[in-house]
Design an enzyme around this catalytic site. Structure first.
Site, mmCIF file in Angstrom:
data_model
loop_
_atom_site.group_PDB
_atom_site.id
_atom_site.type_symbol
_atom_site.label_atom_id
_atom_site.label_comp_id
_atom_site.label_asym_id
_atom_site.label_seq_id
_atom_site.Cartn_x
_atom_site.Cartn_y
_atom_site.Cartn_z
ATOM 1 N N SER A 22 0.846 -1.186 0.000
ATOM 2 C CA SER A 22 0.000 0.000 0.000
ATOM 3 C C SER A 22 0.886 1.243 0.000
ATOM 4 C CB SER A 22 -0.883 -0.043 1.252
ATOM 5 O OG SER A 22 -0.917 1.204 1.884
ATOM 6 N N HIS A 47 -1.053 -1.135 -4.551
ATOM 7 C CA HIS A 47 -2.322 -0.673 -3.973
ATOM 8 C C HIS A 47 -2.177 0.813 -3.641
ATOM 9 C CE1 HIS A 47 -6.011 -1.176 -1.511
ATOM 10 N NE2 HIS A 47 -5.424 -0.346 -0.652
ATOM 11 N N ASP A 49 -3.666 4.167 -2.071
ATOM 12 C CA ASP A 49 -4.656 4.648 -1.116
ATOM 13 C C ASP A 49 -4.961 6.124 -1.342
ATOM 14 O OD1 ASP A 49 -5.373 2.418 0.580
ATOM 15 O OD2 ASP A 49 -3.268 2.388 1.160
ATOM 16 N N MET A 51 -7.208 9.273 -0.467
ATOM 17 C CA MET A 51 -8.080 9.783 0.606
ATOM 18 C C MET A 51 -8.312 11.273 0.406
ATOM 19 S SD MET A 51 -6.416 7.920 3.913
ATOM 20 C CE MET A 51 -5.620 6.323 3.794
ATOM 21 N N HIS A 80 -7.573 2.352 -4.446
ATOM 22 C CA HIS A 80 -8.551 2.222 -3.356
ATOM 23 C C HIS A 80 -9.035 3.629 -3.019
ATOM 24 C CE1 HIS A 80 -9.174 1.112 1.205
ATOM 25 N NE2 HIS A 80 -10.309 1.395 0.586
ATOM 26 N N MET A 82 -10.897 6.177 -1.065
ATOM 27 C CA MET A 82 -11.578 6.479 0.198
ATOM 28 C C MET A 82 -12.024 7.929 0.084
ATOM 29 S SD MET A 82 -8.895 4.434 2.611
ATOM 30 C CE MET A 82 -7.673 4.356 1.309
ATOM 31 N N MET A 154 -12.239 -4.411 4.744
ATOM 32 C CA MET A 154 -11.329 -3.626 5.579
ATOM 33 C C MET A 154 -11.197 -4.306 6.942
ATOM 34 S SD MET A 154 -10.245 -1.083 3.759
ATOM 35 C CE MET A 154 -9.361 -0.224 5.062
ATOM 36 N N ASP A 188 -7.468 -5.520 3.844
ATOM 37 C CA ASP A 188 -6.642 -4.313 3.948
ATOM 38 C C ASP A 188 -6.680 -3.777 5.372
ATOM 39 O OD1 ASP A 188 -5.413 -1.846 3.633
ATOM 40 O OD2 ASP A 188 -6.761 -1.136 2.067
ATOM 41 N N SER A 211 2.469 -1.137 6.804
ATOM 42 C CA SER A 211 3.545 -1.121 7.811
ATOM 43 C C SER A 211 4.475 -2.330 7.753
ATOM 44 C CB SER A 211 2.944 -1.082 9.213
ATOM 45 O OG SER A 211 1.903 -0.161 9.271
HETATM 46 C C1 DX5 Z 1 -5.998 2.194 5.416
HETATM 47 C C2 DX5 Z 1 -5.404 1.871 4.051
HETATM 48 C C3 DX5 Z 1 -4.443 0.749 4.045
HETATM 49 C C4 DX5 Z 1 -3.228 0.937 4.872
HETATM 50 C C5 DX5 Z 1 -2.672 -0.374 5.292
HETATM 51 O O1 DX5 Z 1 -7.025 3.111 5.260
HETATM 52 O O2 DX5 Z 1 -6.440 1.548 3.155
HETATM 53 O O3 DX5 Z 1 -4.126 0.368 2.722
HETATM 54 O O4 DX5 Z 1 -2.237 1.686 4.236
HETATM 55 O O5 DX5 Z 1 -1.618 -0.133 6.147
HETATM 56 P P1 DX5 Z 1 -1.241 -1.128 7.345
HETATM 57 O O6 DX5 Z 1 -0.761 -2.402 6.692
HETATM 58 O O7 DX5 Z 1 -0.149 -0.408 8.055
HETATM 59 O O8 DX5 Z 1 -2.461 -1.325 8.161
HETATM 60 ZN ZN ZN Z 2 -6.139 0.590 1.093
#
Ligand code: DX5
Ligand code: ZN
Length: 237
Positions: A22, A47, A49, A51, A80, A82, A154, A188, A211
């Site tokens: 991610s 992936h 993210d 937001m 993804h 959000m 999620m 995720d 992470s």
């Molecule tokens: C959270 C994201 C994830 C996130 C995952 O809103 O959609 O993709 O980056 O990170 P970890 O593996 O640290 O939970």
């Molecule tokens: Zn994500």
């Protein structure tokens, strides 16, 4: 259009079970280097993210990063979203080079609106995914699932990396796998070598990891550890 979707779906299915790094906690000052390291670690799908500071309190990036990545890699790009009103951005992310777009059921009015957005994504030849937060009941997706290629379960509330894994995701994955054998299932949030196995055993195909990869200097070693945990879990099925 249907051909484009099938080709993209084939690509995804051929690499499952797959680790999807991610791009949230990576070094955005050296995105090209980060992608190179992930490639060397054998990663095939990224992936992304996205937001908007509205649907979730966090604010990340949008189409220019997707378009920039597209220029430097042929890896599969999984966006993804959000964000509120995903329908308003489907074309822009498709134009930027996304191969798959996943949006949240909570961000649209309900299943009927979700169906429209799924159709819109597939209408661009992209793989269409529907995401739900840990607090959202699975049955909220029922009507829309026949129009989706995949579901993103999620295992943390959308918004931030580094949150602890919520096992409610495992139950949802198991139920979804049982009722929809063909559906692509993605998980995720809080995925690491300790949590990935239960998700795999529950029938998940794609594992988003932040992470547990970006918190470690050696991405290849991190991916190897996750793959080993995947293998160990499949052997107990
Ligand atoms: C959270 C994201 C994830 C996130 C995952 O809103 O959609 O993709 O980056 O990170 P970890 O593996 O640290 O939970
Ligand atoms: Zn994500």
């Amino acid at each position: 259009m249907e051909n484009m979707i099938q080709n993209r779906l084939e690509r995804l299915k051929n690499c499952k079970p797959a680790i999807l790094p991610s791009l949230l906690q990576c070094d955005f000052g050296d995105l090209r280097g980060e992608v190179q390291h992930l490639r060397e670690a054998g990663v095939e799908v990224l992936h992304l993210d996205v937001m908007d500071g509205q649907f979730v309190p966090n604010l990340t990036y949008g189409m220019p990063i997707v378009a920039g990545l597209k220029k430097h890699t042929d890896m599969f790009l999984d966006a993804h979203l959000m964000i509120q009103e995903p329908a308003a951005y489907v074309d822009a992310f498709a134009d930027a080079g996304a191969d798959m777009i996943t949006f949240h059921i909570e961000a649209v009015g309900g299943p009927l609106q979700a169906i429209e957005v799924l159709k819109q994504i597939r209408g661009r030849g992209l793989v269409a995914g529907l995401a739900l937060n840990p607090k959202t009941a699975l049955h909220d997706l029922d009507q829309a699932i026949p129009y989706a290629d995949g579901v993103l379960v999620m295992s943390v509330p959308a918004g931030f990396g580094g949150q602890p894994f919520d096992p409610v995701a495992v139950d949802k994955l198991r139920l979804l796998r049982k009722s929809h054998p063909e559906l692509l299932l993605q998980v995720d949030g809080g995925i690491n070598a300790d949590t990935i196995g239960d998700c795999h055993a529950a029938g998940c195909d794609l594992f988003v990891v932040g992470s547990a990869i970006f918190g470690i200097d050696d991405y290849s070693a991190a991916v190897r550890r996750l793959r080993a945990a995947l293998q160990a879990s499949s052997s107990t099925l």
